[in-house]
Design a protein around this motif. Structure first.
Motif, PDB file in Angstrom:
ATOM      1  N   SER A  21      -3.176  -3.857   9.714  1.00  0.00           N
ATOM      2  CA  SER A  21      -4.623  -3.586   9.796  1.00  0.00           C
ATOM      3  C   SER A  21      -5.337  -3.689   8.466  1.00  0.00           C
ATOM      4  O   SER A  21      -6.561  -3.669   8.424  1.00  0.00           O
ATOM      5  CB  SER A  21      -4.850  -2.189  10.409  1.00  0.00           C
ATOM      6  N   SER A  22      -4.591  -3.781   7.359  1.00  0.00           N
ATOM      7  CA  SER A  22      -5.248  -3.929   6.052  1.00  0.00           C
ATOM      8  C   SER A  22      -4.260  -4.490   5.036  1.00  0.00           C
ATOM      9  O   SER A  22      -3.067  -4.634   5.316  1.00  0.00           O
ATOM     10  CB  SER A  22      -5.810  -2.578   5.564  1.00  0.00           C
ATOM     11  N   ILE A  24      -1.803  -6.186   2.436  1.00  0.00           N
ATOM     12  CA  ILE A  24      -0.836  -7.295   2.436  1.00  0.00           C
ATOM     13  C   ILE A  24      -0.532  -7.744   3.865  1.00  0.00           C
ATOM     14  O   ILE A  24      -0.467  -8.940   4.158  1.00  0.00           O
ATOM     15  CB  ILE A  24       0.468  -6.871   1.714  1.00  0.00           C
ATOM     16  N   ARG A  44      -1.816   1.925  13.157  1.00  0.00           N
ATOM     17  CA  ARG A  44      -2.418   2.968  13.988  1.00  0.00           C
ATOM     18  C   ARG A  44      -3.809   2.578  14.478  1.00  0.00           C
ATOM     19  O   ARG A  44      -4.145   2.767  15.636  1.00  0.00           O
ATOM     20  CB  ARG A  44      -2.523   4.286  13.201  1.00  0.00           C
ATOM     21  N   ARG A  45      -4.636   2.023  13.578  1.00  0.00           N
ATOM     22  CA  ARG A  45      -6.030   1.720  13.947  1.00  0.00           C
ATOM     23  C   ARG A  45      -6.096   0.487  14.844  1.00  0.00           C
ATOM     24  O   ARG A  45      -5.698  -0.609  14.438  1.00  0.00           O
ATOM     25  CB  ARG A  45      -6.866   1.485  12.685  1.00  0.00           C
ATOM     26  N   MET A  67       4.068   4.647  13.294  1.00  0.00           N
ATOM     27  CA  MET A  67       5.439   4.541  12.795  1.00  0.00           C
ATOM     28  C   MET A  67       6.296   5.763  13.141  1.00  0.00           C
ATOM     29  O   MET A  67       7.509   5.675  13.225  1.00  0.00           O
ATOM     30  CB  MET A  67       5.428   4.445  11.263  1.00  0.00           C
ATOM     31  N   TYR A 158       7.026   8.410  -3.108  1.00  0.00           N
ATOM     32  CA  TYR A 158       6.931   7.018  -2.630  1.00  0.00           C
ATOM     33  C   TYR A 158       8.125   6.191  -3.130  1.00  0.00           C
ATOM     34  O   TYR A 158       8.755   5.460  -2.357  1.00  0.00           O
ATOM     35  CB  TYR A 158       5.617   6.438  -3.147  1.00  0.00           C
ATOM     36  N   LYS A 162      11.138   3.711  -1.141  1.00  0.00           N
ATOM     37  CA  LYS A 162      11.305   2.266  -1.342  1.00  0.00           C
ATOM     38  C   LYS A 162      12.713   1.949  -1.855  1.00  0.00           C
ATOM     39  O   LYS A 162      13.299   0.925  -1.484  1.00  0.00           O
ATOM     40  CB  LYS A 162      10.217   1.754  -2.299  1.00  0.00           C
ATOM     41  N   GLY A 189       4.904  -6.350  -6.810  1.00  0.00           N
ATOM     42  CA  GLY A 189       4.367  -5.557  -7.921  1.00  0.00           C
ATOM     43  C   GLY A 189       3.040  -4.973  -7.453  1.00  0.00           C
ATOM     44  O   GLY A 189       2.928  -4.580  -6.297  1.00  0.00           O
ATOM     45  N   VAL A 191      -0.607  -4.953  -6.016  1.00  0.00           N
ATOM     46  CA  VAL A 191      -1.490  -5.786  -5.201  1.00  0.00           C
ATOM     47  C   VAL A 191      -2.760  -4.961  -4.912  1.00  0.00           C
ATOM     48  O   VAL A 191      -2.653  -3.761  -4.607  1.00  0.00           O
ATOM     49  CB  VAL A 191      -0.796  -6.188  -3.870  1.00  0.00           C
ATOM     50  N   THR A 193      -5.124  -3.449  -2.850  1.00  0.00           N
ATOM     51  CA  THR A 193      -5.287  -3.096  -1.436  1.00  0.00           C
ATOM     52  C   THR A 193      -5.818  -1.655  -1.360  1.00  0.00           C
ATOM     53  O   THR A 193      -5.843  -0.961  -2.384  1.00  0.00           O
ATOM     54  CB  THR A 193      -3.931  -3.145  -0.696  1.00  0.00           C
TER      55      THR A 193
HETATM   56  N1  LIG Z   1      -0.376  -2.732  -2.842  1.00  0.00           N
HETATM   57  C1  LIG Z   1       0.636  -2.723  -3.673  1.00  0.00           C
HETATM   58  O1  LIG Z   1       0.453  -2.803  -4.905  1.00  0.00           O
HETATM   59  C2  LIG Z   1       2.031  -2.629  -3.169  1.00  0.00           C
HETATM   60  C3  LIG Z   1       3.071  -2.762  -4.092  1.00  0.00           C
HETATM   61  C4  LIG Z   1       4.378  -2.687  -3.658  1.00  0.00           C
HETATM   62  C5  LIG Z   1       4.633  -2.499  -2.316  1.00  0.00           C
HETATM   63  N2  LIG Z   1       3.611  -2.365  -1.432  1.00  0.00           N
HETATM   64  C6  LIG Z   1       3.949  -2.168  -0.036  1.00  0.00           C
HETATM   65  O2  LIG Z   1       3.289  -3.156   0.731  1.00  0.00           O
HETATM   66  C7  LIG Z   1       3.090  -2.664   2.057  1.00  0.00           C
HETATM   67  C8  LIG Z   1       1.636  -2.859   2.450  1.00  0.00           C
HETATM   68  O3  LIG Z   1       0.847  -2.050   1.601  1.00  0.00           O
HETATM   69  P1  LIG Z   1      -0.666  -2.379   1.259  1.00  0.00           P
HETATM   70  O4  LIG Z   1      -0.784  -2.279  -0.197  1.00  0.00           O
HETATM   71  O5  LIG Z   1      -1.092  -3.591   1.956  1.00  0.00           O
HETATM   72  O6  LIG Z   1      -1.367  -1.075   1.837  1.00  0.00           O
HETATM   73  P2  LIG Z   1      -2.475  -0.810   2.947  1.00  0.00           P
HETATM   74  O7  LIG Z   1      -3.577  -1.800   2.856  1.00  0.00           O
HETATM   75  O8  LIG Z   1      -2.799   0.636   2.841  1.00  0.00           O
HETATM   76  O9  LIG Z   1      -1.679  -1.095   4.301  1.00  0.00           O
HETATM   77  C9  LIG Z   1      -0.808  -0.169   4.859  1.00  0.00           C
HETATM   78  C10 LIG Z   1      -0.637  -0.505   6.316  1.00  0.00           C
HETATM   79  O10 LIG Z   1       0.279   0.445   6.878  1.00  0.00           O
HETATM   80  C11 LIG Z   1      -0.303   0.961   8.077  1.00  0.00           C
HETATM   81  N3  LIG Z   1       0.195   2.311   8.307  1.00  0.00           N
HETATM   82  C12 LIG Z   1       0.168   3.369   7.460  1.00  0.00           C
HETATM   83  N4  LIG Z   1       0.673   4.456   8.053  1.00  0.00           N
HETATM   84  C13 LIG Z   1       1.041   4.075   9.310  1.00  0.00           C
HETATM   85  C14 LIG Z   1       1.623   4.740  10.411  1.00  0.00           C
HETATM   86  N5  LIG Z   1       1.920   6.042  10.375  1.00  0.00           N
HETATM   87  N6  LIG Z   1       1.873   4.032  11.532  1.00  0.00           N
HETATM   88  C15 LIG Z   1       1.553   2.707  11.602  1.00  0.00           C
HETATM   89  N7  LIG Z   1       1.006   2.032  10.587  1.00  0.00           N
HETATM   90  C16 LIG Z   1       0.745   2.703   9.469  1.00  0.00           C
HETATM   91  C17 LIG Z   1      -1.793   0.916   7.818  1.00  0.00           C
HETATM   92  O11 LIG Z   1      -2.536   0.878   9.022  1.00  0.00           O
HETATM   93  P3  LIG Z   1      -3.233   2.127   9.758  1.00  0.00           P
HETATM   94  O12 LIG Z   1      -3.854   2.978   8.703  1.00  0.00           O
HETATM   95  O13 LIG Z   1      -4.212   1.458  10.667  1.00  0.00           O
HETATM   96  O14 LIG Z   1      -2.154   2.806  10.501  1.00  0.00           O
HETATM   97  C18 LIG Z   1      -1.918  -0.427   7.104  1.00  0.00           C
HETATM   98  O15 LIG Z   1      -1.971  -1.471   8.043  1.00  0.00           O
HETATM   99  C19 LIG Z   1       3.532  -1.208   2.024  1.00  0.00           C
HETATM  100  O16 LIG Z   1       4.850  -1.108   2.487  1.00  0.00           O
HETATM  101  C20 LIG Z   1       3.485  -0.857   0.554  1.00  0.00           C
HETATM  102  O17 LIG Z   1       4.357   0.203   0.232  1.00  0.00           O
HETATM  103  C21 LIG Z   1       2.316  -2.432  -1.824  1.00  0.00           C
END
Ligand SMILES: NC(=O)c1ccc[n+]([C@@H]2O[C@H](COP(=O)([O-])OP(=O)(O)OC[C@H]3O[C@@H](n4cnc5c(N)ncnc54)[C@H](OP(=O)(O)O)[C@@H]3O)[C@@H](O)[C@H]2O)c1
Length: 259
Positions: A21-22, A24, A44-45, A67, A158, A162, A189, A191, A193
């Protein structure tokens, strides 16, 4: 030789992106649809998922889930099997993040985050794995983080989720690769978001979700086991990870002081 089955034709692929939903996950879905894949989208959304499905009804199937709920996983998987007879890959991208330092550790909040990031992902893998094993086919991609490489500042809860996924992916690969399945670990690394928007420090080598999605797609096409990016950042961290304790902790203490 590739450690996983390389993907050469996306139009034959059915991909389930959890956390779509948002950020990556959303960028990945948009790229996959452009490449012609069929994509099931979960989070969820429901509204952003429905918007993706309405924009590409032939290619996108919306399956809202939490989840933390076994029943949600069961329902979504049953729908996918009934609609598309299963999937070729699941990308577990959903996670929660709050910066936490030692003096902010709260047991209920910690347990909640672990339930989403780690237990939730294992719930999802356990949901699809019996069917993948029975077929002798299917790929599992787990989005972890460079925060799982070692103990980084503000990653007190967190980071361990991971690190656990990195470890889990390796055990899983050993068990299921001989049975025809693929397992991939994705370590981004920084991103830009909603997840990282709450960081109050300058994020080195910050990249866009679209660039992250492109890295993931290229890694899957190559059949990589680990997909990590951006290389100019992740290579430095991988080097720090290998330093002797005294040196590594000194470097990390410097980073902690500045963040
Ligand atoms: N951004 C970074 O710098 C970065 C770096 C390393 C790793 N990551 C990893 O990349 C992945 C994506 O992160 P992002 O940065 O793109 O973050 P994000 O935009 O906040 O996306 C997180 C996603 O997880 C979903 N989510 C969260 N809790 C949930 C739940 N209880 N049930 C179902 N869905 C759930 C959210 O949707 P809803 O809120 O609609 O449920 C959303 O779609 C994550 O695993 C994060 O740890 C990100």
């Amino acid at each position: 030789m590739s450690l996983n089955t390389p993907i050469s034709d996306w139009s034959s692929q059915r991909i389930w992106v959890v956390g779509a939903s948002s950020g990556i996950g959303l960028a990945l879905v948009q790229s996959l649809v452009t490449l012609g894949a069929r994509v099931a989208v979960s989070a969820r959304r429901a509204e952003p998922l429905q918007a993706l499905a309405s924009a590409s009804p032939q290619h996108v199937l919306a399956l809202p889930l939490n989840m933390t709920e076994n029943a949600d996983w069961d329902r979504a998987w049953a729908t996918l099997k009934a609609t598309w007879q299963g999937v070729d890959w699941v990308v577990f991208c959903a996670a929660d993040y709050t910066p936490v330092r030692a003096w902010e550790l709260d047991r209920d909040r910690a347990a909640k985050l672990i339930d989403v990031n780690l237990t939730g992902t294992l719930r999802g893998v356990a949901t699809v794995l019996p069917d993948f094993l029975a077929k002798g086919q299917g790929g599992i991609a787990l989005v972890a983080s460079v925060a799982g490489y070692m103990g980084l500042p503000k990653s007190l809860v967190y980071g361990p989720t991971k690190a656990a996924l990195i470890n889990f992916a390796e055990s899983l690969y050993l068990d299921v690769k001989p049975k025809g399945l693929d397992v991939c670990i994705i370590n981004p690394g920084f991103v830009a978001t909603p997840l990282t928007a709450q960081n109050d420090f300058e994020m080195p080598a910050l990249m866009t979700p679209e660039a992250a999605a492109a890295e993931i797609i290229q890694g899957l096409e190559r059949g990589d086991y680990e997909i990590h990016f951006p290389k100019r950042f992740t290579r430095v961290l991988r080097l720090i990870r290998r330093l002797p304790d005294r040196l590594r902790l000194a470097v990390l203490a410097r980073i902690a002081k500045n963040s």
